[in-house]
Design a protein around this motif. Structure first.
Motif, short mmCIF file in Angstrom:
data_model
loop_
_atom_site.label_atom_id
_atom_site.label_comp_id
_atom_site.label_asym_id
_atom_site.label_seq_id
_atom_site.Cartn_x
_atom_site.Cartn_y
_atom_site.Cartn_z
N ILE A 189 -10.06 -16.39 30.10
CA ILE A 189 -8.69 -16.95 30.82
C ILE A 189 -8.62 -16.29 31.72
N ALA A 190 -9.21 -15.33 32.15
CA ALA A 190 -8.96 -14.66 33.92
C ALA A 190 -10.12 -15.00 34.81
N PHE A 191 -11.02 -15.84 34.02
CA PHE A 191 -12.21 -15.83 35.08
C PHE A 191 -11.03 -16.70 35.68
N LEU A 192 -10.81 -18.04 35.11
CA LEU A 192 -10.37 -19.68 34.97
C LEU A 192 -8.82 -19.14 36.61
N ARG A 193 -7.91 -18.18 36.07
CA ARG A 193 -7.20 -17.79 36.45
C ARG A 193 -7.17 -17.33 37.90
N PHE A 194 -8.74 -16.55 38.34
CA PHE A 194 -9.54 -16.17 39.12
C PHE A 194 -9.67 -16.82 40.28
N ARG A 195 -10.30 -18.08 39.43
CA ARG A 195 -11.23 -19.30 40.15
C ARG A 195 -10.57 -20.00 39.40
N PRO A 196 -9.05 -20.96 39.45
CA PRO A 196 -8.75 -22.47 38.72
C PRO A 196 -10.20 -22.85 39.55
N GLU A 197 -10.96 -23.25 40.48
CA GLU A 197 -11.64 -24.32 40.91
C GLU A 197 -12.13 -24.80 40.07
N CYS A 198 -12.23 -23.57 39.22
CA CYS A 198 -14.24 -23.78 38.11
C CYS A 198 -13.51 -24.57 36.64
N PHE A 199 -12.24 -24.99 36.83
CA PHE A 199 -10.88 -25.48 35.73
C PHE A 199 -11.70 -26.70 34.99
N PHE A 200 -11.82 -27.25 36.17
CA PHE A 200 -12.33 -29.03 35.54
C PHE A 200 -12.77 -29.62 36.99
N ASP A 201 -14.00 -29.97 36.49
CA ASP A 201 -14.92 -30.07 37.99
C ASP A 201 -16.14 -31.58 37.34
N MET A 202 -15.51 -33.02 37.95
CA MET A 202 -16.43 -33.79 37.83
C MET A 202 -17.72 -34.29 38.70
N GLU A 203 -17.97 -33.47 40.51
CA GLU A 203 -17.94 -34.10 40.85
C GLU A 203 -19.27 -33.87 41.41
N GLY A 204 -20.36 -32.58 40.56
CA GLY A 204 -21.82 -32.17 40.07
C GLY A 204 -21.81 -33.47 39.32
N SER A 205 -23.34 -33.50 38.40
CA SER A 205 -23.54 -34.08 37.39
C SER A 205 -22.80 -34.03 36.06
N VAL A 206 -22.16 -34.99 35.83
CA VAL A 206 -21.64 -35.53 34.67
C VAL A 206 -22.61 -35.63 33.01
N GLU A 207 -23.91 -35.38 33.55
CA GLU A 207 -24.67 -35.81 32.46
C GLU A 207 -25.69 -34.84 31.67
N CYS A 286 -5.49 -7.90 32.78
CA CYS A 286 -4.29 -7.84 32.23
C CYS A 286 -4.58 -8.94 30.73
N SER A 287 -5.61 -10.33 30.70
CA SER A 287 -5.58 -10.93 29.88
C SER A 287 -6.38 -9.67 28.47
N GLY A 288 -6.64 -8.83 28.79
CA GLY A 288 -7.36 -8.10 28.21
C GLY A 288 -6.40 -7.02 27.15
N LEU A 289 -5.10 -7.33 27.81
CA LEU A 289 -4.46 -6.05 27.08
C LEU A 289 -3.48 -6.94 27.05
N LEU A 330 2.88 -10.18 30.32
CA LEU A 330 3.50 -10.30 29.43
C LEU A 330 3.44 -11.84 28.79
N MET A 331 3.21 -12.69 29.53
CA MET A 331 3.44 -14.25 29.30
C MET A 331 2.41 -14.26 28.48
N ASP A 332 1.60 -13.96 28.48
CA ASP A 332 0.19 -13.81 27.51
C ASP A 332 0.28 -13.54 26.38
N ALA A 333 1.60 -11.84 26.41
CA ALA A 333 1.17 -11.45 24.60
C ALA A 333 2.57 -11.64 24.27
#
Length: 396
Positions: A189-207, A286-289, A330-333
């Motif tokens: 969760i923390a990584f994707l908030r930090f790097r939202p570009e990595c959440f969904f990406d079909m530009e590369g190989s999807v095989e 924050c995610s770990g907390l 707080l929202m995560d909690a």
């Protein structure tokens, strides 16, 4: 084209179910929902979530794995009458008082003969004169678009014109709330908030592996169940799920996250409060907390002494954060994997004596975040909207 978030799709499906419950005669009038979207975006998960929240039945029909006879039934000759009857499958709901969702998944991956076999049940809610779907059941379809590089057959105009079509888009905010409520690994969760570009990406190989809401959920689950694996094997697993690029970035992020202070010890008051300086580490912190706050605490123990002390420490720690990160924690909690648990956690947090001081410090950002999450326009400058309006009962 307008796109729907998972939360918006859940709202619409819930609304239709409520209409069916209050007015069963609406069954013939409500258009079935067709969810469109790329693989891994969570189409079937959205429908399953609605069924679970409503505590109703759920039947998932994967059309690509079926034959037309599975839907229409087996022909059984009656030699005495010189006719053929149909022996229907036992999976169709029979109880006229039952409620549920009937999902025709992978609808666009089915060939035209299967689509035709599904028409009668989807459009007319019946199979010949032998079977009629109970009025408490909602019919939903789901499938991939032709541009998604997945198996997809074209829809006939007759079928398409009977659906209400929703194009589902990946939404990191709603996915993060869901993941926090499910107790998925906080590093993901923390990584994707930090790097939202990595959440969904079909530009590369999807095989092979590629980043999607589904594959990141599997990364989180794999981390939770694969703690004993060597680091090299864990890396292979992560790369295999989300691909080389996103996997490498996540592993680098996690290396820094593993250097965080001991959060459980900090929550227990055994170590002093230490706030990381780096932005990526703050996301992980924050995610770990929020994740560590509820670990080992049962619903009926939220008002016991140990729970109250841990909540007080949580607010003390988050007051040392900037308002945006404190709100994130707080929202995560507040999240939970059931509606009851989510409500219980929310009331325990907002009803704690330490929330008053926290709210004076971070309340403006918290309120803004809540309003945006609920799709409510922010009031004009100077207007006061108390937290009581958002939760339906008095908050401190």
């Amino acid at each position: 084209m307008m796109h729907a978030t998972p939360d918006q799709a859940i709202t619409l499906l819930t609304h239709q179910l409520e209409q069916l419950h209050l007015q069963p005669e609406m069954a013939e009038l409500l258009p079935p929902i067709m969810l469109w979207g790329p693989p891994g975006v969570g189409k079937s998960s959205v429908v399953r979530t609605v069924a679970e929240r409503q505590d109703i039945e759920f039947i998932d029909i994967r059309l690509a794995q079926r034959e037309p006879v599975d839907l229409r039934g087996l022909p059984v000759p009656d030699r005495e009458r010189g006719v053929v009857d149909w022996l229907l499958a036992g999976e169709w709901p029979r109880d006229p008082e039952s409620r549920g969702i009937l999902l025709f998944d992978e609808l666009t991956a089915a060939d035209r003969s299967l689509q035709v076999a599904a028409y009668e049940l989807i459009l007319d809610r019946r199979l010949g004169d032998l079977y009629r779907l109970p009025p408490g059941w909602l019919v939903v379809g789901a499938g991939n678009r032709s541009e998604d590089r997945a198996v997809a057959q074209s829809f006939s105009s007759a079928l398409a014109n009977r659906f209400c079509h929703l194009s589902l888009a990946p939404d990191l905010e709603s996915w993060s709330r869901w993941a926090a409520g499910e107790g998925l690994h906080p590093d993901v969760i923390a990584f994707l908030r930090f790097r939202p570009e990595c959440f969904f990406d079909m530009e590369g190989s999807v095989e092979q592996g590629w980043p999607s809401p589904r594959s990141w959920a599997r990364v989180a689950q794999s981390l939770a169940h694969g703690r004993a694996l060597p680091a090299g094997v864990q890396a292979l697993m992560i790369h295999g799920l989300v691909g080389q690029g996103a996997g490498t970035e996540f592993l680098a992020f996690r290396e820094w996250a593993l250097k965080l202070p001991d959060i459980p010890s900090m929550l227990a008051g055994k170590t002093p409060i230490q706030i990381p300086e780096r932005a990526d580490q703050r996301y992980a912190f924050c995610s770990g907390l929020a994740h560590a706050l509820w670990k080992g605490l049962e619903i009926d123990a939220l008002h016991e002494e140990i729970a109250q002390k841990r909540l007080a420490r949580f607010f003390e720690i988050s007051q040392a954060l900037s308002a945006d990160f404190a709100t994130l924690a707080l929202m995560d909690a507040m999240q939970g994997d059931t509606e009851m648990l989510q409500q219980t956690r929310t009331l325990a947090l907002l009803g704690h004596p330490a929330f008053d001081a926290w709210s004076r410090q971070h309340g403006a950002v918290f309120h803004e975040h809540l309003m945006a999450q609920m799709g409510i326009s922010l009031p004009e400058a100077g207007a006061q909207v108390p937290v009581v309006d958002l939760f339906g009962e008095e908050a401190p």
